[in-house]
Design an enzyme around this catalytic site. Structure first.
Site, PDB file in Angstrom:
ATOM      1  N   GLU A   1      52.381  -8.392  40.840  1.00 57.65           N
ATOM      2  CA  GLU A   1      50.500  -8.552  40.625  1.00 57.65           C
ATOM      3  C   GLU A   1      49.664  -7.097  40.479  1.00 57.65           C
ATOM      4  OE1 GLU A   1      49.611 -12.966  42.210  1.00 57.65           O
ATOM      5  OE2 GLU A   1      49.318 -10.937  44.137  1.00 57.65           O
TER       6      GLU A   1
ATOM      7  N   GLU B   1      54.960 -17.475  39.794  1.00 62.80           N
ATOM      8  CA  GLU B   1      54.358 -17.565  40.769  1.00 62.80           C
ATOM      9  C   GLU B   1      52.739 -18.623  40.358  1.00 62.80           C
ATOM     10  OE1 GLU B   1      52.243 -15.035  43.481  1.00 62.80           O
ATOM     11  OE2 GLU B   1      53.427 -13.447  43.221  1.00 62.80           O
TER      12      GLU B   1
END
Length: 471
Positions: free
Chosen positions: A172, A364
Site C-alpha cells: 500500500e 487484500e
C-alpha cells in the site's frame, strides 16, 4: 449465466509478518517500527516495545506456520501472500551481511508452502521498517534507504530464486501520504513533516521499487514483480462539477503511485501539484532511467469506497482503510465504520485495467468483525460467520463481473485468512480470518486454531473455481 474464473486463477489468502509472526526478538531479529506501535496506525509510539503490543506475539505464526499452512492447503489455496520482516534479515537495516537465521525461517516457510503446491506471494516491505533506519535516518526521507533496500532485495532474490515467483515491492505504497511513520518509517511527526520531505520520500521509494524490478529480473528472469497500492474508488458526493473536479484531484493523489510504477515517469498533474506547492523533487543522476523498470502487474487492497466534495465542511467524515472521506448515503458500514461496496471492486478493477492494460491481482479484501466462538451440534468449536461469507461472496461476484468485462485478474487473496492483529487498531477482536485464533486483546487465550463456517465455504469456492458463488 455462471461466472467464469480463469483456469489458472490464484485463489489464496493474505497476511503480514508483523501482524501474525510474533517472535519479535527471536533468532537475531531487530526491532521494527511496528514493535513500538502498540495501538496501530493512529496511536502513539513508545520508546521500547511494551507488553500491551499484541504484535509482539501476534498469533505465534513463527512457531506454528506448519500447522497454519496445512490448514491453508486444506482449503485448497493456490497461493499464500505473506511478507518478509526486513529486520529479520537485516536487524538494523544498514548491515553489510544478512542474518542467516532470519533467511532460514523464510526458506522453511516457503518450502512448507511449496510442499502443498502453494505459490508464495511475497511482499518485500510491509509496514515494518527496521527501527534503526527510522530513528537514525528518518526513514525513506533519507536517500541512503535506497541503497539499504537494494542490498536487502538482492539478498532475497538470490536466496529465494526458484522458490518465490511472485513479489510485491511495498505494501500500500500510497498510504505514506496519511501514515508516514508506519508506511515510510519517517520519524518526523506527521504534523511537522513538510510536503517537500514527504514527496521526496515517495521518490526514494519509487526508485527503490524500480531497482527491485530491475534486480529481480536480472537474478530470476521468471520472477513476476508487482507494485501494491491501496485502492480507493472515490465518487463525487453530487453531480455538481465542483464536486466532480474535487474528486478528480483527490483521485490523482492515489493514481500518482501506480502511474509511476507502470509508466515509469511522473504524470503531468503531479508536476503541476509540485509547482503550486513549491515542491522540488531531487533526482539523482540515473533516476529517470531507473524508473523505466516498470512492474509486471498491479496488485491492490480493496475494502471501501468513499465520496468527496469541494466543500468538505458540509459533511461528516467517514471511516476507512487509512484514508477517509465523505460517507456514501447509499451504503451500509461495518462495525468499524468502513462502508461496504462490492460493486466498487468491479469499478476499480475496470478503472485500473482501462488505465494500464496490465494484469491485476486483488491481494487484500475482507471484513473485520467481532466473531463469537461457539460449540456447534457436532461438538466442534467454530464461528457462524455468515456475515463474512456474504461480504466475500458479494465481492467475488463483482470480480467475476469484471473478468466478464475483459479485465485480466490474476488472483484473489482475502486479507487475514487466519485471524491476526489489526494494523489499524492493533486489536485481535477485529477478526478477518477463515480460521479463528484463540487469543484476545487482554493477552489471554490458548492460540488454538478453529475452522470457521467461512473456512468450508471458501474451500468450496476454490474447488469449484468460483462456481459455487451466489449472484
Amino acid at each position: 449465466m455462471s461466472l467464469q474464473f480463469p483456469k489458472n486463477f490464484l485463489w489464496g489468502g493474505a497476511v503480514a509478518a508483523n501482524q501474525c509472526e510474533g517472535a519479535y526478538q527471536e533468532d537475531g531479529k531487530g526491532w521494527s517500527t511496528q514493535d513500538i506501535s502498540p495501538q496501530g496506525i493512529a496511536g502513539p509510539i513508545t520508546d521500547v516495545p511494551t507488553e500491551d503490543n499484541m504484535k509482539l506475539i501476534g498469533i505465534d505464526f513463527y512457531h506454528r506456520y506448519k500447522e497454519d499452512v496445512k490448514l491453508f492447503a486444506e482449503m485448497g489455496f493456490k497461493t499464500f501472500r505473506t511478507s518478509i520482516a526486513w529486520s529479520r534479515i537485516f536487524p538494523k537495516g544498514d548491515e553489510l551481511e544478512p542474518n542467516e537465521k532470519g533467511l532460514q525461517f523464510y526458506d522453511d516457510l516457503f518450502d512448507e508452502c511449496l510442499k502443498y503446491g502453494i505459490e508464495p506471494l511475497v511482499t518485500i516491505s510491509h509496514y515494518e521498517t527496521p527501527l534503526h533506519l527510522s530513528k537514525e535516518y528518518n526513514g525513506w526521507v533519507n536517500r541512503d534507504l535506497v541503497g539499504f533496500y537494494e542490498r536487502y532485495v538482492r539478498t532475497l532474490f538470490t536466496r529465494y530464486k526458484g522458490k518465490v515467483k511472485y513479489w510485491l515491492t511495498f505494501n500500500e505504497i500510497n498510504s505514506i501520504l496519511e501514515a508516514p511513520f508506519m508506511s515510510g518509517g519517517i520519524w518526523t511527526p506527521k504534523e511537522e513533516l513538510s510536503k517537500q520531505d514527504l514527496y521526496q520520500a515517495c521518490h526514494h521509494e519509487f526508485v527503490a521499487s524500480a531497482l527491485a524490478v530491475k534486480i529481480g529480473h536480472e537474478i530470476d528472469p521468471d520472477a513476476q514483480i508487482g507494485c501494491m497500492v491501496l485502492s480507493l474508488p472515490t465518487y463525487p458526493i453530487t453531480p455538481n462539477p465542483d464536486d466532480v473536479i474535487a474528486t478528480m484531484e483527490y483521485n490523482h493523489k492515489n493514481d500518482f503511485f501506480a502511474d509511476v510504477h507502470v509508466r515509469g515517469e511522473y504524470p503531468g498533474y503531479m508536476k503541476r501539484y509540485f509547482k503550486e506547492n513549491n515542491i522540488s523533487i531531487h533526482f539523482e543522476p540515473g533516476d529517470e532511467e531507473i524508473l523505466k523498470n516498470t512492474v509486471d502487474f498491479i496488485s491492490f487492497s480493496y475494502y471501501v469506497s468513499i465520496c468527496q466534495a469541494a466543500d468538505l465542511s458540509k459533511y461528516n467524515k467517514g471511516g476507512g482503510n487509512i484514508f477517509a472521506g465523505v460517507p456514501n448515503p447509499y451504503l451500509e458500514a461495518s462495525e468499524w465504520g468502513w462502508q461496504i461496496d462490492p460493486k466498487g471492486l468491479r469499478y476499480v478493477l475496470n478503472s485500473f485495467y482501462d488505465r494500464y492494460q496490465k494484469p491485476l491481482f486483488i491481494v487484500e479484501n475482507g471484513l473485520g468483525a467481532v466473531d463469537e466462538l461457539i460449540t456447534n451440534e457436532k461438538g466442534e468449536k467454530t464461528v457462524e460467520d455468515d456475515y463474512r461469507i456474504q461480504y466475500l461472496n458479494d465481492h467475488l461476484v463483482q470480480v467475476g463481473e469484471a473478468i466478464a468485462d475483459g479485465v485480466e485478474v490474476m488472483g484473489y487473496t482475502p486479507w487475514g485468512c487466519i485471524d491476526l492483529v489489526s494494523a489499524s487498531t492493533a486489536q485481535l477482536k477485529k477478526r478477518y480470518g477463515f480460521i479463528y485464533v484463540d487469543r484476545h486483546d487482554d493477552g489471554s487465550g490458548t492460540l488454538e486454531r478453529y475452522r470457521k463456517k467461512s473456512f468450508h465455504w471458501y474451500k468450496e469456492v476454490i474447488s469449484t473455481n468460483g462456481g459455487s458463488l451466489k449472484r
